[in-house]
Design a protein around this motif. Sequence first.
Motif, short mmCIF file in Angstrom:
data_model
loop_
_atom_site.label_atom_id
_atom_site.label_comp_id
_atom_site.label_asym_id
_atom_site.label_seq_id
_atom_site.Cartn_x
_atom_site.Cartn_y
_atom_site.Cartn_z
N LYS A 190 -0.66 41.96 16.33
CA LYS A 190 0.09 42.62 15.63
C LYS A 190 -0.29 43.49 13.63
CE LYS A 190 5.01 41.36 15.67
NZ LYS A 190 5.93 41.65 16.24
N ASN A 191 -0.59 41.71 13.48
CA ASN A 191 -0.02 42.03 11.71
C ASN A 191 -1.17 42.11 11.02
OD1 ASN A 191 2.94 41.62 11.63
ND2 ASN A 191 2.11 39.38 11.26
N TYR A 238 -1.80 50.05 11.41
CA TYR A 238 -2.71 51.88 10.82
C TYR A 238 -2.49 52.42 12.60
CZ TYR A 238 -5.74 55.90 10.20
OH TYR A 238 -6.29 56.85 10.17
N ALA A 239 -2.97 52.02 13.04
CA ALA A 239 -2.23 52.77 14.38
C ALA A 239 -1.83 53.27 14.56
CB ALA A 239 -3.08 51.96 15.88
N GLU A 240 -0.30 52.36 14.35
CA GLU A 240 0.92 52.35 15.10
C GLU A 240 1.58 53.32 13.67
OE1 GLU A 240 2.87 48.51 13.70
OE2 GLU A 240 2.81 47.85 16.35
N LEU A 241 0.62 53.34 12.06
CA LEU A 241 1.63 54.58 11.54
C LEU A 241 1.09 55.66 11.64
CD1 LEU A 241 2.26 54.75 8.97
CD2 LEU A 241 0.00 54.29 7.96
N ILE A 242 -0.65 56.36 12.54
CA ILE A 242 -0.70 57.06 12.80
C ILE A 242 -0.28 57.82 14.63
CG2 ILE A 242 -2.70 57.07 11.62
CD1 ILE A 242 -4.09 56.24 13.94
N GLY A 243 0.99 56.49 14.89
CA GLY A 243 1.51 57.63 16.25
C GLY A 243 0.95 57.32 17.92
N PRO A 294 0.46 55.86 20.94
CA PRO A 294 1.02 54.94 22.12
C PRO A 294 1.17 53.42 21.93
CG PRO A 294 0.38 57.07 23.01
CD PRO A 294 -0.80 56.48 22.03
N LYS A 295 2.31 52.67 21.87
CA LYS A 295 2.16 51.18 21.59
C LYS A 295 1.69 50.57 23.03
CE LYS A 295 6.94 50.69 19.49
NZ LYS A 295 6.42 50.47 18.13
N LEU A 296 1.84 50.97 24.22
CA LEU A 296 1.31 50.51 25.92
C LEU A 296 -0.52 50.89 25.39
CD1 LEU A 296 1.11 49.71 28.23
CD2 LEU A 296 0.90 51.36 28.63
N LYS A 297 -0.91 51.77 24.32
CA LYS A 297 -2.53 52.14 24.17
C LYS A 297 -3.69 50.55 23.07
CE LYS A 297 -6.13 55.49 23.17
NZ LYS A 297 -6.12 57.15 22.79
N GLN A 330 -5.77 48.24 24.41
CA GLN A 330 -6.91 49.07 23.80
C GLN A 330 -7.45 47.82 22.31
OE1 GLN A 330 -7.98 53.12 22.11
NE2 GLN A 330 -7.86 53.59 24.65
N HIS A 331 -6.36 47.14 21.44
CA HIS A 331 -6.65 46.52 20.31
C HIS A 331 -6.04 45.20 20.11
CE1 HIS A 331 -7.67 50.32 18.49
NE2 HIS A 331 -6.26 51.54 18.81
N VAL A 332 -4.88 45.05 20.67
CA VAL A 332 -4.58 43.79 21.17
C VAL A 332 -4.65 42.59 22.20
CG1 VAL A 332 -2.06 42.72 21.10
CG2 VAL A 332 -2.11 44.20 20.27
#
Length: 283
Positions: A168-169, A175-180, A182-185, A189-191
Amino acid sequence: MKNRRLEIMKRKFLSDKGMWLAAGFLLLVIVASIAVDYTGLDPEAINVQNMLAEPSSVHWFGTDELGRDYFTRVLYGARVSLIVGVLAMVTSVFIGVTVGMISGYFGGSVDSICMRIVDIFCAIPWIIMVTVISMLFKRGLVSIIIVIGCFSWMEIARLVRAETMSAKNREYVQYAELIGVPKLKIIIQHVLPTIIPVIITAATGAIASAIMVESSMSFLGIGIQPPMASWGSLLQTAQTNLSKAPYMAFIPGLLIVFTICSFNKLGDLLRLYAEPRISQEGK
């Protein structure tokens, strides 16, 4: 990086005869446990005139106390043990990955609560916990899978939590968190793709562990119940005939050991892909 790790795994597999033996043994057990259905042999066929017969060309593994062909029962027992191992692994991995990712990604109070739950489960000896819970369920294959799967996910959760906290770091996640997004996505998709190699590695160990736990439970009489056979239940019934037919305990016991060692050996191979440090050392 991935191609380099795959190349390291390939070289390790080709150069390590132990890997060959482990993979070959597991493949043989799986194929034999499936093919036994097409032999026409009945694991429950009783022949009281041929009780406790020694291994021969007719009965490769001898017969049990009821004259049943032990080779057939061992193969059917292999299927049950492998089914328990795989399905219990799927259950424990699902729970462990879910808890670990939630704990590692959200952190804070969520992480504290999740880890305290893990600590509580880890503090109770597994044999006591599994024994008590199994008594509350109707004994059978499904209940054994549920019990083992639901009480063997804690180490997986801790491993996944650590990997999730690292993932997550990374810049693309932040960047995905910064642009809004959704956390579940973000988690899916990323983690999740980042920690899949670690999950695969943990899964091989979980299969071996589940087979061992099932064998222990069946040996104690709280696991697989007759007429269904597993390697653990075969060990349990062999106790009364150890002096007359030691092969009844020796054969399933040896298969349990070989199967667990084989899964652990292949797990070591997968670690080369999952852990970059080991991959670097394996060059």
